[in-house]
Design an enzyme around this catalytic site. Structure first.
Site, PDB file in Angstrom:
ATOM      1  N   LEU A  18       0.811  -1.227   0.000  1.00  0.00           N
ATOM      2  CA  LEU A  18       0.000   0.000   0.000  1.00  0.00           C
ATOM      3  C   LEU A  18       0.847   1.281   0.000  1.00  0.00           C
ATOM      4  CD1 LEU A  18      -2.813   1.257   0.200  1.00  0.00           C
ATOM      5  CD2 LEU A  18      -2.699   0.962   2.667  1.00  0.00           C
ATOM      6  N   GLU A  38       9.582  -5.313  -4.540  1.00  0.00           N
ATOM      7  CA  GLU A  38       8.643  -5.993  -3.634  1.00  0.00           C
ATOM      8  C   GLU A  38       8.932  -7.489  -3.681  1.00  0.00           C
ATOM      9  OE1 GLU A  38       6.044  -5.504  -1.341  1.00  0.00           O
ATOM     10  OE2 GLU A  38       6.163  -7.696  -1.353  1.00  0.00           O
ATOM     11  N   GLN A 118      -7.915  -3.651   0.926  1.00  0.00           N
ATOM     12  CA  GLN A 118      -6.562  -3.341   0.451  1.00  0.00           C
ATOM     13  C   GLN A 118      -6.192  -4.144  -0.790  1.00  0.00           C
ATOM     14  OE1 GLN A 118      -3.882  -3.194   3.751  1.00  0.00           O
ATOM     15  NE2 GLN A 118      -2.036  -3.334   2.500  1.00  0.00           N
ATOM     16  N   TYR A 223     -17.736  -4.526  15.784  1.00  0.00           N
ATOM     17  CA  TYR A 223     -16.971  -5.088  16.903  1.00  0.00           C
ATOM     18  C   TYR A 223     -17.841  -6.125  17.588  1.00  0.00           C
ATOM     19  CZ  TYR A 223     -13.317  -1.651  16.441  1.00  0.00           C
ATOM     20  OH  TYR A 223     -12.266  -0.932  15.961  1.00  0.00           O
ATOM     21  N   ASP A 321       3.947   1.220   7.811  1.00  0.00           N
ATOM     22  CA  ASP A 321       4.129   0.354   8.986  1.00  0.00           C
ATOM     23  C   ASP A 321       5.597   0.260   9.398  1.00  0.00           C
ATOM     24  OD1 ASP A 321       1.404  -0.074   8.924  1.00  0.00           O
ATOM     25  OD2 ASP A 321       1.533  -2.257   8.974  1.00  0.00           O
TER      26      ASP A 321
HETATM   27  C1  LIG Z   1      -6.960  -7.101  10.027  1.00  0.00           C
HETATM   28  C2  LIG Z   1      -6.392  -5.778   9.634  1.00  0.00           C
HETATM   29  C3  LIG Z   1      -7.249  -4.738   9.340  1.00  0.00           C
HETATM   30  C4  LIG Z   1      -6.730  -3.506   8.981  1.00  0.00           C
HETATM   31  N1  LIG Z   1      -7.588  -2.488   8.685  1.00  0.00           N
HETATM   32  C5  LIG Z   1      -7.110  -1.292   8.315  1.00  0.00           C
HETATM   33  C6  LIG Z   1      -7.987  -0.248   7.921  1.00  0.00           C
HETATM   34  O1  LIG Z   1      -9.216  -0.414   7.935  1.00  0.00           O
HETATM   35  N2  LIG Z   1      -7.447   0.933   7.511  1.00  0.00           N
HETATM   36  C7  LIG Z   1      -6.098   1.122   7.461  1.00  0.00           C
HETATM   37  O2  LIG Z   1      -5.665   2.199   7.063  1.00  0.00           O
HETATM   38  N3  LIG Z   1      -5.233   0.150   7.818  1.00  0.00           N
HETATM   39  C8  LIG Z   1      -5.703  -1.042   8.238  1.00  0.00           C
HETATM   40  N4  LIG Z   1      -4.836  -2.050   8.523  1.00  0.00           N
HETATM   41  C9  LIG Z   1      -3.380  -1.794   8.479  1.00  0.00           C
HETATM   42  C10 LIG Z   1      -2.815  -1.854   7.055  1.00  0.00           C
HETATM   43  O3  LIG Z   1      -3.067  -3.105   6.477  1.00  0.00           O
HETATM   44  C11 LIG Z   1      -1.317  -1.573   7.117  1.00  0.00           C
HETATM   45  O4  LIG Z   1      -1.091  -0.413   7.865  1.00  0.00           O
HETATM   46  C12 LIG Z   1      -0.740  -1.408   5.705  1.00  0.00           C
HETATM   47  O5  LIG Z   1      -0.733  -2.618   5.011  1.00  0.00           O
HETATM   48  C13 LIG Z   1       0.690  -0.874   5.786  1.00  0.00           C
HETATM   49  O6  LIG Z   1       1.190  -0.794   4.490  1.00  0.00           O
HETATM   50  P1  LIG Z   1       2.760  -0.805   4.228  1.00  0.00           P
HETATM   51  O7  LIG Z   1       2.905  -0.719   2.760  1.00  0.00           O
HETATM   52  O8  LIG Z   1       3.420   0.207   5.106  1.00  0.00           O
HETATM   53  O9  LIG Z   1       3.259  -2.203   4.804  1.00  0.00           O
HETATM   54  P2  LIG Z   1       2.914  -3.668   4.304  1.00  0.00           P
HETATM   55  O10 LIG Z   1       1.523  -3.741   3.810  1.00  0.00           O
HETATM   56  O11 LIG Z   1       3.315  -4.565   5.418  1.00  0.00           O
HETATM   57  O12 LIG Z   1       3.879  -3.885   3.077  1.00  0.00           O
HETATM   58  C14 LIG Z   1       5.267  -3.971   3.217  1.00  0.00           C
HETATM   59  C15 LIG Z   1       5.781  -4.699   1.996  1.00  0.00           C
HETATM   60  O13 LIG Z   1       7.189  -4.681   2.010  1.00  0.00           O
HETATM   61  C16 LIG Z   1       7.634  -5.905   1.455  1.00  0.00           C
HETATM   62  N5  LIG Z   1       9.017  -6.102   1.897  1.00  0.00           N
HETATM   63  C17 LIG Z   1       9.475  -6.242   3.164  1.00  0.00           C
HETATM   64  N6  LIG Z   1      10.808  -6.363   3.156  1.00  0.00           N
HETATM   65  C18 LIG Z   1      11.206  -6.313   1.855  1.00  0.00           C
HETATM   66  C19 LIG Z   1      12.467  -6.391   1.219  1.00  0.00           C
HETATM   67  N7  LIG Z   1      13.621  -6.529   1.909  1.00  0.00           N
HETATM   68  N8  LIG Z   1      12.522  -6.316  -0.131  1.00  0.00           N
HETATM   69  C20 LIG Z   1      11.367  -6.155  -0.861  1.00  0.00           C
HETATM   70  N9  LIG Z   1      10.138  -6.085  -0.294  1.00  0.00           N
HETATM   71  C21 LIG Z   1      10.072  -6.153   1.051  1.00  0.00           C
HETATM   72  C22 LIG Z   1       6.667  -6.930   2.010  1.00  0.00           C
HETATM   73  O14 LIG Z   1       6.651  -8.098   1.207  1.00  0.00           O
HETATM   74  C23 LIG Z   1       5.361  -6.164   1.987  1.00  0.00           C
HETATM   75  O15 LIG Z   1       4.599  -6.420   0.823  1.00  0.00           O
HETATM   76  C24 LIG Z   1      -5.322  -3.302   8.918  1.00  0.00           C
HETATM   77  C25 LIG Z   1      -4.467  -4.366   9.205  1.00  0.00           C
HETATM   78  C26 LIG Z   1      -4.979  -5.592   9.571  1.00  0.00           C
HETATM   79  C27 LIG Z   1      -4.032  -6.716   9.893  1.00  0.00           C
END
Ligand SMILES: Cc1cc2nc3c(=O)[nH]c(=O)nc-3n(C[C@H](O)[C@H](O)[C@H](O)COP(=O)(O)OP(=O)(O)OC[C@H]3O[C@@H](n4cnc5c(N)ncnc54)[C@H](O)[C@@H]3O)c2cc1C
Length: 558
Positions: A18, A38, A118, A223, A321
């Site tokens: 994301l 990725e 997502q 909830y 994250d």
């Molecule tokens: C059940 C649940 C419900 C949620 N509901 C919500 C919601 O309603 N609204 C909201 O805003 N958020 C929600 N979230 C949170 C949201 O899913 C995360 O905050 C979001 O996915 C963060 O995105 P990101 O891209 O920072 O990290 P991630 O989605 O964790 O993506 C990180 C990516 O980096 C890749 N990666 C890691 N290391 C490497 C590397 N060395 N080389 C290449 N690639 C790598 C991984 O494969 C991964 O695809 C929810 C989460 C959960 C578990």
């Protein structure tokens, strides 16, 4: 060591989910070449984030994706779904947090909050990023990142072939998730409330429509609080599919039990979870014994509330994250991450093109870390109040209302010309009135006869908006911007091409008819003059000079 080829790119993004995809898209809109790597072979496979806040949808609108995302979301969820708390889907309602997700939003925004999973949103972001020329390498891992005074050298590995190559970048965005290998390599610690629960998400299908169990309560997020479990449902509009998150099992309302088990076994839901146990929990949450349901998948994950100690290390920036991890209560994780990327993209673009001073990049940590920390606290408060009251509220901040959280957080950094007085981290959007550091307010205006929101003017360049008697500001703006080589779109609100029915613009922005504001490319107010001033061209030049963190003589006009 990398055995293969080497390539140069201005910005390397580690992680293409994301936040990585959002960063790639935003950077391309500013014309910056970008490579994202990725590990996975494609976009997200689990729904995870689903609740998207006003600010995120405003950003999607500014990049031309609002309609596509809304259409996709409406295939999945009712547009005005709600968020409540029930004993079970068929049981009593305990609390109603949002009877309608969008009640009252039209006072503040041209858009609305929405639900979209997502795994449905990411392909839309990916297609737009690729259309704009972003290079996204899936099935590719970043295995090392080393920085020196001139840039960053990363080694990436094609996971299908094992071939390694090196990438030389000016800057790296680590959007590599909550376990961020990049953050670990940099030795950046996390602080906050730590691990809250080893949770599970049960993805299921029901043979019956569960919607009618809710009676007249809006379908969306529910909830569930009962003596067997606590967590939440997200039910799609078909009524027979969705997921159930389980954060806690057992009755956590009895103080004697809580006191007797300091290791909190009720929060270790994922440990040894079986399909049979998941089915029991799901049926208890639905509240209809024996209801025919099929479990499609059980994902285990950790609910954590922590922020990184710093969001920047030299040329490497943490976003999403990687920078802050929150429990999903309030839907903050993905939203905050998209907004991190939006804050960083224009700054990288202006520094890479030599228009801004390098210190502009330090304002990313100064602006986004306090917001990230606030978000961690507010998600924790919502976790405690909605899911885990046994934790007590002594360590939880009082709740900040949703409008203030979504569009009321403020920035206090050298990339804002602050006005005297206190600088709260958040303010209700009805109160902030265009104060520098706040999100520029929405008002409807007319451009060449068509209705536009003020927000539709922002996104690429800086924007000067002058009041109807602010012709001197408007006239002086182009030359002031030219001296600095920075893009500045100037409008006289009430002039030939932008009209305001009444005085809604000046009221919303807290200026008199002879005043003006400068809005940054991320839609935040950077500077404001409440009324006219002498030498308007020099005043604007100084404001832009300051917003760009320029040091005299370092940058030249292109
Ligand atoms: C059940 C649940 C419900 C949620 N509901 C919500 C919601 O309603 N609204 C909201 O805003 N958020 C929600 N979230 C949170 C949201 O899913 C995360 O905050 C979001 O996915 C963060 O995105 P990101 O891209 O920072 O990290 P991630 O989605 O964790 O993506 C990180 C990516 O980096 C890749 N990666 C890691 N290391 C490497 C590397 N060395 N080389 C290449 N690639 C790598 C991984 O494969 C991964 O695809 C929810 C989460 C959960 C578990």
């Amino acid at each position: 060591m990398a055995s293969g080829t080497s390539e140069d790119v201005p910005v390397l993004i580690v992680g293409g989910s994301l936040v990585g995809l959002s960063a790639a898209l935003f950077l391309r809109l500013h014309g910056i070449d970008v490579l994202a790597v990725e590990r996975h072979t494609g976009t997200a496979i689990h729904p995870r984030a689903g609740h998207f806040h006003l600010r995120t949808v405003e950003i999607l609108r500014s990049v031309g994706l609002e309609e596509a995302v809304r259409r996709k979301g409406e295939e999945q969820y009712h547009p005005d779904g709600g968020i409540n708390n029930v004993e079970s889907l068929a049981g009593k309602e305990i609390a109603n947090y949002f009877p309608n997700l969008n009640a009252g939003v039209d006072e503040f925004s041209p858009t609305v909050r929405l639900f979209i999973n997502q795994d449905a949103l990411e392909p839309i972001l990916r297609a737009r990023a690729e259309e704009l020329g972003a290079r996204l390498l899936y099935g590719t891992e970043c295995v090392s990142v080393e920085q020196d005074s001139d840039g960053v050298t990363a080694v990436i590995r094609d996971l299908a072939t094992g071939a390694e190559s090196s990438v030389r970048a000016q800057y790296v965005i680590a959007a590599d998730g909550n376990r961020s290998p990049t953050r670990e390599r940099l030795g950046i610690g996390m602080h906050g409330h730590g691990l809250l629960s080893n949770s599970i998400t049960i993805y299921f299908r029901a043979e019956a429509d569960l919607g009618p169990l809710l009676q007249d309560r809006n379908q969306g997020v529910h909830y569930v609080t009962n003596p067997l479990m606590r967590g939440f449902f997200r039910l799609d509009r078909s009524g027979n599919a969705g997921f159930l998150v389980v954060n806690l099992v057992g009755d956590t309302t009895r103080p004697e039990i809580i006191a007797a088990y300091p290791s909190a076994p009720w929060a270790r839901v994922a440990d040894g979870i079986t399909e049979q146990r998941a089915l029991e929990l799901l049926r208890a949450a639905i509240g209809v014994p024996g209801i025919p349901v099929i479990i499609e998948n059980i994902a285990t994950w950790q609910a954590v509330a922590d922020a990184a100690e710093r969001f920047q290390d030299g040329r490497v920036f943490l976003a999403g994250d990687a920078a802050h991890v929150v429990p999903p209560n309030g839907g903050y994780g993905g939203n905050t991450g998209v907004q991190d990327a939006h804050n960083l993209a224009w700054k990288l673009a202006l520094v890479l093109t030599g228009v801004a001073g390098p210190d502009l990049l330090n304002t990313y940590d100064a602006e986004r870390r306090p917001v990230g920390e606030l978000t961690v606290e507010q998600a924790f408060t919502r976790y405690v109040t909605r899911v885990a009251p046994y934790l007590g509220t002594e360590n939880a901040q009082p709740i900040v209302d949703d409008f203030s959280m979504e569009i009321g957080y403020r920035y206090n950094s050298p990339a804002v010309v602050l006005e005297p007085g206190s600088q709260p981290l958040h303010e209700h959007p009805r109160e902030s009135k265009g104060r520098p550091g706040s999100r520029a307010p929405h008002v409807f205006l007319a451009r060449n006869g068509a209705r536009v929101s003020a927000l539709d003017l922002f996104g690429r360049n800086f924007v000067l908006l002058a009041g109807p008697e602010g012709g001197a500001w408007h006239a002086a703006a182009p030359a002031a911007a030219q001296k600095l080589g920075v893009g500045l779109d100037a409008y006289l609100v009430g002039g030939a091409d932008l009209t305001d029915n009444g005085s809604s613009f000046t009221e919303a922005y807290g200026i008199s008819p002879s005043g003006a504001v400068v809005v940054r490319p991320d839609g935040f107010v950077g500077w404001r003059a409440v009324a006219s001033a002498g030498e308007p061209g020099e005043v604007i030049r100084q404001a832009l000079h300051s917003l760009l963190c320029r040091e005299d003589g370092r940058q030249s006009s292109p």
